[in-house]
Design a protein around this motif. Sequence first.
Motif, PDB file in Angstrom:
ATOM      1  N   MET A   1       0.843  -1.176   0.000  1.00 21.36           N
ATOM      2  CA  MET A   1       0.000   0.000   0.000  1.00 21.36           C
ATOM      3  C   MET A   1       0.889   1.239   0.000  1.00 21.36           C
ATOM      4  O   MET A   1       1.804   1.347   0.801  1.00 21.36           O
ATOM      5  N   ARG A   2       0.596   2.148  -0.904  1.00 22.56           N
ATOM      6  CA  ARG A   2       1.359   3.397  -1.029  1.00 22.56           C
ATOM      7  C   ARG A   2       0.495   4.544  -0.509  1.00 22.56           C
ATOM      8  O   ARG A   2      -0.606   4.767  -1.000  1.00 22.56           O
ATOM      9  N   ILE A   3       1.017   5.273   0.480  1.00 19.26           N
ATOM     10  CA  ILE A   3       0.242   6.287   1.180  1.00 19.26           C
ATOM     11  C   ILE A   3       0.998   7.609   1.215  1.00 19.26           C
ATOM     12  O   ILE A   3       2.193   7.647   1.512  1.00 19.26           O
ATOM     13  N   LEU A   4       0.283   8.698   0.935  1.00 19.74           N
ATOM     14  CA  LEU A   4       0.855  10.038   1.093  1.00 19.74           C
ATOM     15  C   LEU A   4       0.473  10.553   2.471  1.00 19.74           C
ATOM     16  O   LEU A   4      -0.700  10.511   2.857  1.00 19.74           O
ATOM     17  N   ILE A   5       1.456  11.014   3.213  1.00 20.24           N
ATOM     18  CA  ILE A   5       1.226  11.583   4.538  1.00 20.24           C
ATOM     19  C   ILE A   5       1.174  13.101   4.377  1.00 20.24           C
ATOM     20  O   ILE A   5       2.128  13.717   3.896  1.00 20.24           O
ATOM     21  N   ASP A   6       0.074  13.701   4.797  1.00 22.18           N
ATOM     22  CA  ASP A   6      -0.096  15.150   4.677  1.00 22.18           C
ATOM     23  C   ASP A   6       0.832  15.879   5.656  1.00 22.18           C
ATOM     24  O   ASP A   6       1.226  15.335   6.698  1.00 22.18           O
ATOM     25  N   THR A   7       1.139  17.097   5.316  1.00 20.68           N
ATOM     26  CA  THR A   7       2.063  17.932   6.092  1.00 20.68           C
ATOM     27  C   THR A   7       1.659  18.010   7.560  1.00 20.68           C
ATOM     28  O   THR A   7       2.512  17.927   8.451  1.00 20.68           O
ATOM     29  N   ASN A   8       0.362  18.151   7.841  1.00 25.31           N
ATOM     30  CA  ASN A   8      -0.059  18.337   9.234  1.00 25.31           C
ATOM     31  C   ASN A   8       0.274  17.129  10.111  1.00 25.31           C
ATOM     32  O   ASN A   8       0.617  17.292  11.274  1.00 25.31           O
ATOM     33  N   VAL A   9       0.237  15.942   9.547  1.00 33.32           N
ATOM     34  CA  VAL A   9       0.557  14.733  10.323  1.00 33.32           C
ATOM     35  C   VAL A   9       2.057  14.686  10.627  1.00 33.32           C
ATOM     36  O   VAL A   9       2.461  14.358  11.751  1.00 33.32           O
ATOM     37  N   ILE A  10       2.866  15.034   9.647  1.00 31.51           N
ATOM     38  CA  ILE A  10       4.322  15.071   9.862  1.00 31.51           C
ATOM     39  C   ILE A  10       4.677  16.105  10.926  1.00 31.51           C
ATOM     40  O   ILE A  10       5.474  15.846  11.834  1.00 31.51           O
ATOM     41  N   LEU A  11       4.057  17.264  10.844  1.00 35.42           N
ATOM     42  CA  LEU A  11       4.338  18.317  11.824  1.00 35.42           C
ATOM     43  C   LEU A  11       3.875  17.921  13.224  1.00 35.42           C
ATOM     44  O   LEU A  11       4.503  18.300  14.209  1.00 35.42           O
ATOM     45  N   ASP A  12       2.802  17.152  13.311  1.00 40.47           N
ATOM     46  CA  ASP A  12       2.363  16.665  14.626  1.00 40.47           C
ATOM     47  C   ASP A  12       3.475  15.869  15.301  1.00 40.47           C
ATOM     48  O   ASP A  12       3.693  15.989  16.504  1.00 40.47           O
ATOM     49  N   VAL A  13       4.194  15.092  14.511  1.00 43.61           N
ATOM     50  CA  VAL A  13       5.292  14.295  15.049  1.00 43.61           C
ATOM     51  C   VAL A  13       6.498  15.169  15.357  1.00 43.61           C
ATOM     52  O   VAL A  13       7.021  15.158  16.476  1.00 43.61           O
ATOM     53  N   LEU A  14       6.941  15.924  14.378  1.00 37.79           N
ATOM     54  CA  LEU A  14       8.175  16.699  14.541  1.00 37.79           C
ATOM     55  C   LEU A  14       8.073  17.763  15.629  1.00 37.79           C
ATOM     56  O   LEU A  14       9.047  18.042  16.326  1.00 37.79           O
ATOM     57  N   LEU A  15       6.896  18.344  15.783  1.00 37.49           N
ATOM     58  CA  LEU A  15       6.705  19.389  16.791  1.00 37.49           C
ATOM     59  C   LEU A  15       6.058  18.858  18.069  1.00 37.49           C
ATOM     60  O   LEU A  15       5.769  19.626  18.982  1.00 37.49           O
ATOM     61  N   LYS A  16       5.814  17.544  18.098  1.00 36.36           N
ATOM     62  CA  LYS A  16       5.196  16.875  19.253  1.00 36.36           C
ATOM     63  C   LYS A  16       3.921  17.605  19.691  1.00 36.36           C
ATOM     64  O   LYS A  16       3.710  17.895  20.872  1.00 36.36           O
TER      65      LYS A  16
END
Length: 131
Positions: A1-16
């Motif tokens: 399965m190939r999935i695009l992760i939206d910017t907001n989800v990545i930022l949730d992780v990086l910025l905790k």
Amino acid sequence: MRILIDTNVILDVLLKRSPFYETAIEVLKLSARDDIQEFVSASAITDIYYIAYKNLELLKKLLLIVSVAGVSEEEIQKALELEWNDFEDSVQYSVAALNEMDGIITRNVKDYSSAEMQVWEPAQFLEKTKC
């Protein structure tokens, strides 16, 4: 399965970002599975860099987990044709569509209401992929 992760989800992780961090980190951990490939768009990388306080180390760690899907003139033209209210979302969608991804993970599912592919919130995707 190939999935695009939206910017907001990545930022949730990086910025905790609470309360979204825990779910978002579990989504990124799915990239360790053989049946799931996670991507972010090249255009999202630049946004993430600036919003995450220009932290190159965070970006380097992110790129160990996810792959980058390019944004070319073709993706931009498709995004313009969509005429969505949010151009960034239309670019994300176009990247996912033209790269034949199976869906997008975002916290803003309503922004993709015209999408012709699966769009999940992080918790929904985790539920779908439970073993």
